[in-house]
Design a protein around this motif. Structure first.
Motif, PDB file in Angstrom:
ATOM      1  N   UNK A  29      22.580  38.241  49.666  1.00 34.48           N
ATOM      2  CA  UNK A  29      23.810  38.118  48.681  1.00 34.48           C
ATOM      3  C   UNK A  29      24.795  39.258  49.197  1.00 34.48           C
ATOM      4  N   UNK A  30      24.468  40.514  49.511  1.00 38.09           N
ATOM      5  CA  UNK A  30      25.425  41.433  50.054  1.00 38.09           C
ATOM      6  C   UNK A  30      26.231  40.879  51.301  1.00 38.09           C
ATOM      7  N   UNK A  31      25.415  40.117  52.130  1.00 38.99           N
ATOM      8  CA  UNK A  31      26.281  39.673  53.389  1.00 38.99           C
ATOM      9  C   UNK A  31      27.094  38.797  52.953  1.00 38.99           C
ATOM     10  N   UNK A  32      26.950  38.065  51.949  1.00 35.41           N
ATOM     11  CA  UNK A  32      27.941  37.008  51.366  1.00 35.41           C
ATOM     12  C   UNK A  32      29.323  37.665  50.845  1.00 35.41           C
ATOM     13  N   UNK A  33      28.963  38.803  50.193  1.00 36.21           N
ATOM     14  CA  UNK A  33      29.922  39.595  49.450  1.00 36.21           C
ATOM     15  C   UNK A  33      30.778  40.250  50.523  1.00 36.21           C
ATOM     16  N   UNK A  34      29.948  40.924  51.717  1.00 36.25           N
ATOM     17  CA  UNK A  34      30.717  41.195  52.985  1.00 36.25           C
ATOM     18  C   UNK A  34      31.845  40.168  53.593  1.00 36.25           C
ATOM     19  N   UNK A  35      31.373  39.028  53.747  1.00 36.80           N
ATOM     20  CA  UNK A  35      32.132  38.049  54.287  1.00 36.80           C
ATOM     21  C   UNK A  35      33.105  37.389  53.669  1.00 36.80           C
ATOM     22  N   UNK A  36      32.764  37.490  52.002  1.00 38.78           N
ATOM     23  CA  UNK A  36      33.802  36.764  51.217  1.00 38.78           C
ATOM     24  C   UNK A  36      34.687  37.687  50.419  1.00 38.78           C
ATOM     25  N   UNK A  37      34.325  39.011  50.321  1.00 36.56           N
ATOM     26  CA  UNK A  37      34.796  40.029  49.550  1.00 36.56           C
ATOM     27  C   UNK A  37      34.596  40.182  48.441  1.00 36.56           C
ATOM     28  N   UNK A  38      35.041  41.128  47.795  1.00 33.77           N
ATOM     29  CA  UNK A  38      34.576  41.362  46.219  1.00 33.77           C
ATOM     30  C   UNK A  38      34.928  40.309  45.137  1.00 33.77           C
ATOM     31  N   UNK A  39      35.783  39.268  45.606  1.00 39.65           N
ATOM     32  CA  UNK A  39      36.150  38.257  44.689  1.00 39.65           C
ATOM     33  C   UNK A  39      34.914  37.594  44.093  1.00 39.65           C
ATOM     34  N   UNK A  40      33.583  37.710  44.785  1.00 41.69           N
ATOM     35  CA  UNK A  40      32.291  37.152  44.222  1.00 41.69           C
ATOM     36  C   UNK A  40      31.913  38.200  43.064  1.00 41.69           C
ATOM     37  N   UNK A  41      32.517  39.146  42.636  1.00 41.92           N
ATOM     38  CA  UNK A  41      32.155  40.085  41.490  1.00 41.92           C
ATOM     39  C   UNK A  41      32.852  39.844  40.251  1.00 41.92           C
ATOM     40  N   UNK A  42      32.554  40.392  39.207  1.00 40.50           N
ATOM     41  CA  UNK A  42      33.603  40.221  38.119  1.00 40.50           C
ATOM     42  C   UNK A  42      34.754  41.323  38.002  1.00 40.50           C
TER      43      UNK A  42
END
Length: 394
Positions: A29-42
């Motif tokens: 999941x962290x790899x997804x965050x690295x490539x997609x950015x913090x937009x996947x967070x709230x």
């Protein structure tokens, strides 16, 4: 001593495999965050700190709490704590590593962490926070490993260790004080703009951290038979009680100042946390749970007859940990960012991705703690210090 990790029962390796699976899921999941950015967070433009930073804040306190064992043992020569100090120091090591990981995942791109080293800015509180955390990690690693090696060999630690122990006591206070300054130094956030923010952090740390340690020691006793010592447990429970009383008192000071003074900026965050804005906010139930659990934990901890009852004590400690985690691990961040300096309301809730990554960091901490505690237990068995005479445990 690392070879002692492999002297264990199969259930220990099953536990490590479960933690490894959790860490692996979180890393994906962290790899997804690295490539997609913090937009996947709230998080958003108005809420720039979220679940990651709140957990960083909480575990800085857990790391600092080791001083509640070290200080009585070395300053006041309370020998009964020396039997379990190593577990507190190793818990501090795991907690500091978790803190650093929460900072890394919060940065979005992990290489940004190097900016603090490549471009040091001594006028920044963040620079000093990194410095004291790294120093505290080194101190606990060196002190813990050296004293454990000495115990294994049946000798006293070298004379150079004691000055490091005294330094670690001062350092423990510094890591959470500096973290408190990170919050109190932001004038646009009324919930954090208080002179006792660092004092509140220390009080909450010195009740929640030892409570977690005592709960884990109770689990360790059930799983391995290691006896921490009943007198040491009673003394630690008393320290937790006093610290929790101070923690609740400091929070009530904030409530009194906000509402008796009538300053809107101080009132609005508290109102939002407990009643919401234009209807209920998701955090309201959590905050009321924290308040109720804090009251019930004190009701069970203050009377000595209840505090020393080992059937009641775990429940009181669990409620205390939950209450302090909600206050510091959720309410602190949400109350600080809501309302914004422009008097607008931006709701924040951690996304599933944030929670999974956060659980992965928890898994890393538990993995490190499990390995270090396993080494400590096996060393004590080899050295003949695992068993405690019956009269010494009373």
């Amino acid at each position: 001593m690392l070879e002692l990790i492999f002297k264990s029962r199969p259930r220990y390796y099953v536990w490590l495999c479960c933690l490894g699976a959790l860490i692996g899921l979180a890393f994906c999941v962290y790899l997804v965050q690295v490539f997609c950015g913090l937009a996947i967070t709230g998080m958003s433009r108005d809420v720039t700190w979220g679940f990651y930073i709140s957990q960083f804040t909480y575990f800085v306190g857990v790391a600092a709490s080791a001083v509640m064992l070290v200080l009585p043992a070395y300053f006041h020569h309370y020998e009964k704590f020396k039997r379990v100090i190593i577990f507190g120091e190793f818990m501090a090591v795991a907690s500091v590593i978790m803190c650093m990981l929460f900072i890394v995942v919060d940065l979005g791109q992990p290489q940004r962490a190097l900016n603090v080293l490549l471009h040091p800015t001594p006028n920044s509180v963040m620079f000093w926070d990194m410095t004291v955390l790294f120093g505290y990690l080194l101190l606990n690693m060196v002190i813990g490993w050296t004293t454990l090696e000495a115990e294994r060999n049946g000798v006293k630690p070298g004379g150079w260790v004691k000055p490091l122990v005294y330094l670690s006591i001062v350092w423990a206070f510094s890591i959470h004080t500096v973290t408190g300054f990170l919050y109190a130094g932001l004038p646009g956030r009324h919930y954090w703009l208080t002179a006792i923010m660092a004092a509140r952090f220390l009080a909450s740390a010195f009740c929640s951290g030892p409570a977690i340690l005592l709960l884990l020691l109770l689990v360790l006793r059930r799983l391995t038979g290691f006896e921490p010592g009943r007198q040491a447990m009673k003394t630690l429970a008393t320290i937790i009680t006093y610290a929790m009383c101070i923690n609740v008192f400091f929070y009530l000071l904030e409530v009194f100042t906000a509402f008796y003074s009538g300053i809107p900026g101080h009132q609005h965050p508290l109102i939002y946390l407990f009643t919401g804005h234009d209807g209920m906010a998701w955090v309201n139930g959590w905050m009321w749970t924290a308040a109720i659990f804090a009251i019930f934990s004190l009701a069970l901890l203050i009377p000595p007859a209840l505090r020393h009852n080992e059937h009641i004590l775990p429940w009181a400690l669990a409620m205390l940990v939950i209450a302090s985690w909600i206050d510091k691990g959720l309410g602190l961040i949400i109350g600080g960012f809501t309302p914004t300096p422009f008097e607008t309301f931006t709701n924040y809730a951690p996304t599933l991705a944030e929670i999974i990554i956060g659980l992965g960091v928890y898994g890393v901490g538990l993995l490190i703690l499990s390995v270090l505690w396993k080494v400590a237990i096996n060393v004590k068995k080899e050295a003949g210090t695992f068993e405690l005479p019956a009269e010494a445990g009373k």
